[in-house]
Design a protein around this motif. Sequence first.
Motif, PDB file in Angstrom:
ATOM      1  N   LEU A 144     -27.017 148.579  16.631  1.00  0.00           N
ATOM      2  CA  LEU A 144     -27.829 148.802  15.777  1.00  0.00           C
ATOM      3  C   LEU A 144     -27.707 150.565  15.847  1.00  0.00           C
ATOM      4  N   THR A 145     -26.923 151.054  17.065  1.00  0.00           N
ATOM      5  CA  THR A 145     -26.641 152.356  16.621  1.00  0.00           C
ATOM      6  C   THR A 145     -26.275 152.629  15.913  1.00  0.00           C
ATOM      7  N   SER A 146     -24.669 151.920  15.199  1.00  0.00           N
ATOM      8  CA  SER A 146     -23.668 151.993  13.987  1.00  0.00           C
ATOM      9  C   SER A 146     -24.135 152.028  12.799  1.00  0.00           C
ATOM     10  N   TYR A 147     -25.847 150.764  12.886  1.00  0.00           N
ATOM     11  CA  TYR A 147     -26.130 150.649  11.547  1.00  0.00           C
ATOM     12  C   TYR A 147     -26.715 152.102  10.675  1.00  0.00           C
ATOM     13  N   GLU A 148     -26.522 152.064  10.166  1.00  0.00           N
ATOM     14  CA  GLU A 148     -26.625 153.112   9.059  1.00  0.00           C
ATOM     15  C   GLU A 148     -27.962 153.223   8.040  1.00  0.00           C
ATOM     16  N   GLY A 149     -28.251 151.888   8.680  1.00  0.00           N
ATOM     17  CA  GLY A 149     -30.088 151.929   7.719  1.00  0.00           C
ATOM     18  C   GLY A 149     -30.986 151.990   8.472  1.00  0.00           C
ATOM     19  N   THR A 150     -32.341 152.062   8.158  1.00  0.00           N
ATOM     20  CA  THR A 150     -33.481 152.293   9.120  1.00  0.00           C
ATOM     21  C   THR A 150     -33.871 151.207   9.560  1.00  0.00           C
ATOM     22  N   VAL A 151     -34.234 151.750  11.024  1.00  0.00           N
ATOM     23  CA  VAL A 151     -34.830 150.744  11.603  1.00  0.00           C
ATOM     24  C   VAL A 151     -36.250 150.830  11.978  1.00  0.00           C
ATOM     25  N   LEU A 152     -37.233 149.890  12.284  1.00  0.00           N
ATOM     26  CA  LEU A 152     -38.219 150.395  12.705  1.00  0.00           C
ATOM     27  C   LEU A 152     -38.784 149.195  13.894  1.00  0.00           C
ATOM     28  N   PHE A 153     -38.803 149.182  15.234  1.00  0.00           N
ATOM     29  CA  PHE A 153     -38.963 148.661  16.063  1.00  0.00           C
ATOM     30  C   PHE A 153     -40.266 148.654  17.075  1.00  0.00           C
ATOM     31  N   VAL A 154     -40.284 147.217  17.358  1.00  0.00           N
ATOM     32  CA  VAL A 154     -41.469 147.858  18.965  1.00  0.00           C
ATOM     33  C   VAL A 154     -40.687 147.292  19.792  1.00  0.00           C
ATOM     34  N   SER A 155     -41.072 147.573  21.005  1.00  0.00           N
ATOM     35  CA  SER A 155     -40.336 147.064  22.177  1.00  0.00           C
ATOM     36  C   SER A 155     -40.908 147.772  23.760  1.00  0.00           C
ATOM     37  N   HIS A 156     -40.856 146.960  24.224  1.00  0.00           N
ATOM     38  CA  HIS A 156     -41.841 147.307  25.592  1.00  0.00           C
ATOM     39  C   HIS A 156     -40.259 147.811  26.391  1.00  0.00           C
ATOM     40  N   ASP A 157     -38.659 147.236  25.700  1.00  0.00           N
ATOM     41  CA  ASP A 157     -37.834 147.607  27.167  1.00  0.00           C
ATOM     42  C   ASP A 157     -37.355 149.227  27.021  1.00  0.00           C
ATOM     43  N   ARG A 158     -38.317 149.749  27.674  1.00  0.00           N
ATOM     44  CA  ARG A 158     -37.737 151.499  28.006  1.00  0.00           C
ATOM     45  C   ARG A 158     -36.782 151.701  27.309  1.00  0.00           C
ATOM     46  N   ALA A 159     -35.199 150.962  28.286  1.00  0.00           N
ATOM     47  CA  ALA A 159     -33.818 151.253  27.670  1.00  0.00           C
ATOM     48  C   ALA A 159     -32.966 151.268  27.059  1.00  0.00           C
ATOM     49  N   PHE A 160     -33.837 150.077  25.775  1.00  0.00           N
ATOM     50  CA  PHE A 160     -33.753 149.834  24.518  1.00  0.00           C
ATOM     51  C   PHE A 160     -34.166 150.961  24.119  1.00  0.00           C
ATOM     52  N   VAL A 161     -35.224 151.536  23.920  1.00  0.00           N
ATOM     53  CA  VAL A 161     -36.384 152.619  23.436  1.00  0.00           C
ATOM     54  C   VAL A 161     -35.085 154.020  23.668  1.00  0.00           C
ATOM     55  N   SER A 162     -35.235 153.733  24.940  1.00  0.00           N
ATOM     56  CA  SER A 162     -34.356 155.141  25.264  1.00  0.00           C
ATOM     57  C   SER A 162     -32.909 155.703  24.337  1.00  0.00           C
ATOM     58  N   ALA A 163     -32.560 154.766  24.255  1.00  0.00           N
ATOM     59  CA  ALA A 163     -30.513 154.159  24.254  1.00  0.00           C
ATOM     60  C   ALA A 163     -30.682 154.646  22.319  1.00  0.00           C
ATOM     61  N   LEU A 164     -31.988 153.638  21.838  1.00  0.00           N
ATOM     62  CA  LEU A 164     -31.507 153.442  19.910  1.00  0.00           C
ATOM     63  C   LEU A 164     -32.751 154.441  18.876  1.00  0.00           C
ATOM     64  N   ALA A 165     -33.791 154.344  19.826  1.00  0.00           N
ATOM     65  CA  ALA A 165     -35.215 155.371  18.966  1.00  0.00           C
ATOM     66  C   ALA A 165     -34.801 156.861  18.824  1.00  0.00           C
ATOM     67  N   THR A 166     -34.466 157.271  17.658  1.00  0.00           N
ATOM     68  CA  THR A 166     -34.364 158.876  16.663  1.00  0.00           C
ATOM     69  C   THR A 166     -36.456 159.440  17.058  1.00  0.00           C
ATOM     70  N   ARG A 167     -37.575 158.397  16.880  1.00  0.00           N
ATOM     71  CA  ARG A 167     -38.212 159.282  16.614  1.00  0.00           C
ATOM     72  C   ARG A 167     -39.215 157.672  17.548  1.00  0.00           C
ATOM     73  N   ILE A 168     -40.853 158.517  18.179  1.00  0.00           N
ATOM     74  CA  ILE A 168     -41.464 157.286  18.646  1.00  0.00           C
ATOM     75  C   ILE A 168     -42.470 156.829  18.235  1.00  0.00           C
ATOM     76  N   LEU A 169     -44.049 156.259  17.366  1.00  0.00           N
ATOM     77  CA  LEU A 169     -44.763 156.495  18.088  1.00  0.00           C
ATOM     78  C   LEU A 169     -46.049 155.827  18.294  1.00  0.00           C
ATOM     79  N   GLU A 170     -46.184 156.341  19.040  1.00  0.00           N
ATOM     80  CA  GLU A 170     -47.122 155.528  20.385  1.00  0.00           C
ATOM     81  C   GLU A 170     -48.696 155.444  19.892  1.00  0.00           C
ATOM     82  N   VAL A 171     -49.389 153.268  19.935  1.00  0.00           N
ATOM     83  CA  VAL A 171     -50.256 153.240  19.617  1.00  0.00           C
ATOM     84  C   VAL A 171     -51.050 153.209  20.940  1.00  0.00           C
ATOM     85  N   THR A 172     -51.907 153.574  20.545  1.00  0.00           N
ATOM     86  CA  THR A 172     -53.013 154.112  22.063  1.00  0.00           C
ATOM     87  C   THR A 172     -54.566 153.414  21.631  1.00  0.00           C
TER      88      THR A 172
END
Length: 172
Positions: A144-172
């Motif tokens: 996913l890091t090398s994928y050139e497209g757009t990624v929109l994802f839900v995850s509770h895995d903090r390491a995964f989010v930290s490694a991948l996300a360029t932006r975060i949308l927090e739902v409260t």
Amino acid sequence: VSLTVRRGERIAIIGPNGLGKSTLLKIATGNLDADAGKVSWGYETRVGYFAQDHHDLLADGASTPLQVIWDSIPQEGTATVRGLLGRLLFSGDEVNKPIAALSGGEAARLVFCRIMVSRPNVLVLDEPTNHLDLEAIGALVESLTSYEGTVLFVSHDRAFVSALATRILEVT
């Protein structure tokens, strides 16, 4: 919700369970009708969707991984389809295993393979690390890091989010 996603972004949607993150993705991908409002995708957007309940995306339990991928790319030969499945660790007789007998991780890998052959330019992933071991999660992050497209994802895995996300949308 009003959200603009730009080409190439990798947006993590985070927040406690039960607040509608998966529902938002289902509406965005057309898998659930919205109560109000609309979803608009950009010109020539091709969306690949990985559902949290990815077994729902593999409806025919009697089908096999070989049949699922071949149905997605019927113009390809057996060697090509087997090669693609092999890249996702389906080898030998495993390609003929009934889908109903697949483990959660195997089913997830099969859905990823089907998404991969459809060549989307937007990936919508709902809890993609569920049922994956650490090695598979690492491979997914790398892909996913090398994928050139757009990624929109839900995850509770903090390491995964930290490694991948360029932006975060927090739902409260």
